[in-house]
Structures are given as C-alpha cells and as structure tokens.
Design a protein around this motif. Sequence first.
Motif, PDB file in Angstrom:
ATOM      1  N   TYR A  50       0.831  -1.203   0.000  1.00 13.06           N
ATOM      2  CA  TYR A  50       0.000   0.000   0.000  1.00 13.06           C
ATOM      3  C   TYR A  50       0.868   1.256   0.000  1.00 13.06           C
ATOM      4  N   LYS A  51       1.917   1.242   0.841  1.00  8.96           N
ATOM      5  CA  LYS A  51       2.820   2.404   0.914  1.00  8.96           C
ATOM      6  C   LYS A  51       3.520   2.618  -0.425  1.00  8.96           C
ATOM      7  N   ARG A  52       3.986   1.530  -1.058  1.00  6.30           N
ATOM      8  CA  ARG A  52       4.657   1.653  -2.351  1.00  6.30           C
ATOM      9  C   ARG A  52       3.708   2.203  -3.405  1.00  6.30           C
ATOM     10  N   ARG A  53       2.479   1.682  -3.421  1.00  8.36           N
ATOM     11  CA  ARG A  53       1.491   2.174  -4.386  1.00  8.36           C
ATOM     12  C   ARG A  53       1.215   3.648  -4.146  1.00  8.36           C
ATOM     13  N   THR A  54       1.104   4.057  -2.891  1.00  6.49           N
ATOM     14  CA  THR A  54       0.830   5.453  -2.556  1.00  6.49           C
ATOM     15  C   THR A  54       1.984   6.343  -3.008  1.00  6.49           C
ATOM     16  N   LYS A  55       3.224   5.911  -2.763  1.00  9.06           N
ATOM     17  CA  LYS A  55       4.391   6.693  -3.202  1.00  9.06           C
ATOM     18  C   LYS A  55       4.423   6.796  -4.721  1.00  9.06           C
ATOM     19  N   ARG A  56       4.158   5.675  -5.405  1.00 11.06           N
ATOM     20  CA  ARG A  56       4.154   5.669  -6.863  1.00 11.06           C
ATOM     21  C   ARG A  56       3.072   6.617  -7.386  1.00 11.06           C
ATOM     22  N   TYR A  57       1.899   6.592  -6.790  1.00 10.81           N
ATOM     23  CA  TYR A  57       0.801   7.455  -7.186  1.00 10.81           C
ATOM     24  C   TYR A  57       1.189   8.934  -7.009  1.00 10.81           C
ATOM     25  N   LYS A  58       1.839   9.228  -5.876  1.00 14.68           N
ATOM     26  CA  LYS A  58       2.276  10.613  -5.638  1.00 14.68           C
ATOM     27  C   LYS A  58       3.296  11.046  -6.685  1.00 14.68           C
ATOM     28  N   ARG A  59       4.233  10.146  -7.038  1.00 20.03           N
ATOM     29  CA  ARG A  59       5.236  10.486  -8.063  1.00 20.03           C
ATOM     30  C   ARG A  59       4.573  10.719  -9.416  1.00 20.03           C
ATOM     31  N   ILE A  60       3.593   9.887  -9.765  1.00 19.77           N
ATOM     32  CA  ILE A  60       2.879  10.040 -11.038  1.00 19.77           C
ATOM     33  C   ILE A  60       2.121  11.364 -11.047  1.00 19.77           C
TER      34      ILE A  60
END
Length: 131
Positions: A101-111
């Motif tokens: 979940y944390k990785r997906r959230t970080k990836r989403y923020k970067r996108i």
Amino acid sequence: MFDEKLRNYSKSLREHFTLTDKSLKYLPPKSVALKYLEYFAPSNEWVREHYFPHKKTLFPPKDMTNYKENNHLTTMKEEYWERIGGFIVDIVDSQNELNKYKRRTKRYKRICFAFSSVILVILVTLVIFNN
C-alpha cells in the motif's frame, strides 16, 4: 489503513491464542498481584472520581484469599508452537500488505507530481507562445 491493520492483528490474536486450556492462563505470584492492585488503586480512584462519580468503586474488590498462582509454564505442546508460528506468519503478511500500500501510494504521488509538472510546462509554453 492503521485501523484495519489493528483489526487484522486483533483477529489473528483471537484465532491463534484463544485457548480453553487453563494451564496457559498466566497468573503472577500473589505478592506481585497484590502490588499491582495497590499500585493502580490511586489512578483507578482518580478515573472513578472524574469520569464515573456516580459509582461507588470503579472495579469490584478482588478477593485474593483463594488466589491461585500460575506463573510457570510446565509444558509447551507442539500445538502452541504452531499457533505462535501462524500468528507470526499473519503479522508478516499484514506488514507486506501495508508495504504494498505504501509503495502504491508513493508511486501514485510520483505520477501525480510528474503529471502536474507536465501540465505546468504545457501551460508556461502556451503563455510564452501566445504573447
């Protein structure tokens, strides 16, 4: 997400450690139990006074005359080890889900940041070329 993780741990604890085996219920030596009661009596009284003034006592008095100590584990059955192992596996699985979940959230923020940067560049370009 944190509440869900806490519920998962709680559920896992109930699944793995709800035993009817009374020999596993830890009861400290009587002297230690009495010290706990004595130590927490003032704070319990403060809580009663401030939050439950209508009650005579916060907890009913504990009769310690027939108190049975159980502070030594005499046997460790294979079933107990299996339950402990299952609980550890549940914790690791839960932590892995949280990490995903944390990785997906970080990836989403970067996108989102990259997308907003592209939009900003396009807007600046349009402003420059329209003047």
